[in-house]
Design an enzyme around this catalytic site. Structure first.
Site, mmCIF file in Angstrom:
data_model
loop_
_atom_site.group_PDB
_atom_site.id
_atom_site.type_symbol
_atom_site.label_atom_id
_atom_site.label_comp_id
_atom_site.label_asym_id
_atom_site.label_seq_id
_atom_site.Cartn_x
_atom_site.Cartn_y
_atom_site.Cartn_z
ATOM 1 N N LYS A 294 2.323 -7.288 -12.103
ATOM 2 C CA LYS A 294 0.977 -6.904 -11.978
ATOM 3 C C LYS A 294 1.059 -5.487 -11.183
ATOM 4 C CE LYS A 294 -1.100 -11.436 -11.577
ATOM 5 N NZ LYS A 294 -1.921 -12.152 -10.700
ATOM 6 N N HIS B 233 -2.631 -3.252 -6.671
ATOM 7 C CA HIS B 233 -3.831 -2.984 -6.680
ATOM 8 C C HIS B 233 -4.335 -2.033 -5.643
ATOM 9 C CE1 HIS B 233 -8.254 -3.949 -7.310
ATOM 10 N NE2 HIS B 233 -7.933 -3.923 -8.337
ATOM 11 N N HIS C 150 -4.210 -3.921 -2.075
ATOM 12 C CA HIS C 150 -2.892 -3.820 -1.606
ATOM 13 C C HIS C 150 -2.846 -3.131 -0.464
ATOM 14 C CE1 HIS C 150 -1.581 -5.714 -5.436
ATOM 15 N NE2 HIS C 150 -1.016 -6.350 -4.672
#
Length: 610
Positions: A170, A173, A176
């Site tokens: 992933k 984002h 984070h």
């Protein structure tokens, strides 16, 4: 410095009340300053002395305050003692204040300033394990979601310990950012205070979310796209398979099957998992480098899936593991033993859950690293997970679970870029750099520099960090690009601008500053106010160590910058006599050192030009 004066006043109190001087240290604090306002330097709380049994807890507190103040005598260090409301105020000799506070900056002890304070003697220094982990948050729609914690669509919640650590396959984002910088601040703070800090990145590289990705890649994945843009393609696959799984039970079953194959170490599933993990770690290391974050150890859930089965056996042998009506393995958390509150630790098919692996990870950390404390930082919605984790560890007989701490944080609202609402951390960092570079190019005061993009990156990240750290961590806050990047407000840009301005002043006057300076030339109220503010630095670090909140240090540094701005106007170096210039440069150099050290604790890299 502050410890000299605090110790001197404590000794005076000890002699008067026939007590150990150490008893008075916690009751003494530096007085906060305000621009151009003359104040005492330290205050003594009579209430604290009453609570600690040093003074009688009965009787009129004001009479007690005035009575003690009248018994204390002035001397060559303390030149004035007065009674306030429940407080005794102490004003120290001004020349001695200047001399003692600026003394360390002439002895190459800049980085140690205030760190030898007696306030830190009560800290139980040891090994602190800062475990960085990511939270996967369920969000129903990327196109409308405008609230970020740390997540991407997921079939369940993950937890995150003390920083960033995303799930494999992933992209980083935007959410984070918050967990990464908080964990980094805590690690930096503990390290500067003398703790042995272990920074561990704990990857979410196991569990049903990977079962979904593995099953989804077999249906939607493309090896050619994986070569061209690895993490972006995996992200697209993950989003697609989540949508499919919402209404397709066959896809959910395929995900469960893939995860079971992974737990049974079937070669094809393991090979795909290894490929995705390597791709992800490479991507994350690039982003961490931009943020100035480093780790001592990379670990992950996958390291503990075998040990998780051992935890299940331990729970069973202790009589803690029960079987629910659905056939899952649960631990009864209820105080009455009536199964009214349970935590599921094993699926009905025998595969482990996130908390099971978390239990195994915590036990393994203690055995390997012998930590004295372990700090978990996650969004505030994860409080129940950590309550259950600590509860079960204690029930298993691990008393050290009392030294594990969860530091919660709130949500970031409205973190968008101009490209849209689906925000990845690199997009945020890129935009912060681009906006800052634009602002620098528009400013008439911007200096020529070798690498303006690098400066813009550092200043942009400073702005992100300070906006995040201004308030209490558990509070939600609204992300605001324009306010964040202002040079005149209480922002990271203002911190960097002040530091760069001080560094420029020092460069322009190379050869002027001397080892010895005349303290009597720094007795203006502007100078004294800066030094009074610096008296509070050890208290601010101590308070930060108590509650692990960066707001204390941020607000201290912002106040220092405002005081420095006034000093720039009122205490010119250029055009002053050599003696006066030397003294003022010592003041500005000292303030610059404290500012830079505080910024580094926050995770900010100071720039010398902007």
């Amino acid at each position: 410095m502050a410890c000299f004066f605090r110790r001197t006043i404590a000794a005076k109190l000890g002699r008067t009340l026939q007590q150990s001087e150490d008893a008075f240290i916690p009751a003494l604090s530096a007085v906060p300053v305000f621009k151009k306002q003359q104040t005492a330097d330290f205050k003594l709380s009579i209430s604290t002395l009453r609570i600690r049994g040093i003074l009688p807890s009965s009787g009129d507190i004001q009479l007690q305050t005035e009575g003690l103040a009248s018994r204390l005598e002035q001397d060559s260090v303390v030149e004035d003692i007065s009674a306030g409301r429940g407080m005794i105020n102490f004003k120290v000799n001004r020349k001695l204040l200047v001399q003692k506070m600026l003394e360390p900056f002439g002895k190459d002890e800049d980085e140690k300033f205030a760190l030898n304070s007696e306030l830190f003697n009560t800290l139980k220094r040891g090994t602190t394990l800062v475990e960085y982990r990511y939270v996967s948050v369920c969000i129903s729609s990327f196109s409308t979601c405008n609230v970020f914690t740390c997540g991407l669509p997921s079939v369940r919640m993950n937890e995150f310990l003390c920083c960033s650590s995303p799930n494999i396959a992933k992209k980083f984002h935007a959410g984070h950012l918050r967990s990464t910088i908080i964990g980094n601040f805590i690690a930096n703070l503990k390290q500067c205070l003398g703790y042995d800090v272990i920074r561990m990145n704990y990857l979410g590289d196991w569990g049903m979310q990977f079962g979904l990705l593995g099953a989804g890649f077999s249906k939607f994945g493309c090896q050619e796209k994986l070569k061209q843009n690895p993490l972006q393609h995996l992200f697209e696959v993950y989003v697609q398979v989540n949508k499919e799984a919402e209404h397709n039970e066959d896809m959910m079953q395929a995900a469960r099957d893939f995860f079971r194959q992974l737990e049974q170490h079937e070669s094809e599933a393991v090979s795909l998992w290894q490929q995705f993990r390597e791709i992800t770690v490479d991507e994350y290391q690039h982003v961490y480098k931009r943020l100035g974050v480093h780790f001592d150890i990379y670990s992950g859930e996958s390291f503990h899936h075998h040990q998780a089965q051992e935890v299940v056996q331990q729970l069973h042998s202790r009589g803690l593991l029960k079987t629910s009506e659905k056939g899952t393995g649960v631990v009864d958390l209820s105080s009455t033993g009536d199964m009214s509150s349970v935590c599921t630790v094993l699926r009905s098919d025998g595969t482990t859950l996130y908390i099971t692996r978390d239990l195994a990870a915590a036990i393994d950390r203690k055995e390997k690293y012998h930590f004295d404390e372990m700090i978990y930082v996650t969004d505030k919605s994860q409080a129940n997970h950590f309550h259950q984790l600590f509860h079960i560890l204690l029930a298993m007989g691990h008393s050290w679970a009392d030294r594990c701490e969860h530091v919660p944080f709130g949500l970031v609202l409205g973190m968008n870029t101009r490209r849209g609402e689906v925000v990845f951390l690199e997009d945020v960092l890129d935009e912060a750099r681009a906006r800052m570079l634009h602002n620098m190019n528009q400013s008439k005061t911007t200096k020529e520099m070798d690498n303006p993009e690098d400066t813009a990156e550092k200043v942009g990240i400073s702005a992100l960090i300070v906006q995040d750290f201004r308030g209490a961590l558990q509070s939600d806050y609204k992300f605001d690009w324009d306010r964040m990047l202002q040079a005149q407000g209480d922002t990271g840009v203002f911190l960097q601008y002040t530091h760069a301005r001080l560094r420029s002043l020092i460069r322009r006057n190379e050869g002027v500053e001397a080892v010895i300076f005349d303290p009597s030339l720094l007795l203006e109220q502007t100078s004294i106010t800066i030094l009074q503010h610096l008296l509070r630095y050890d208290e601010v670090l101590y308070q930060s160590a108590q509650d692990l909140q960066p707001k204390h240090l941020v607000n201290f540094l912002l106040k220092l910058c405002h005081l420095i701005a006034s000093a720039h106007r009122e205490l010119p170096v250029k055009g002053s006599s050599q003696d006066v210039a030397q003294a003022r440069l010592r003041l500005f150099s000292g303030a610059c050192s404290v500012l830079a050290n505080g910024m580094r604790i926050l995770g900010i890299t100071p720039v010398d030009k902007m």
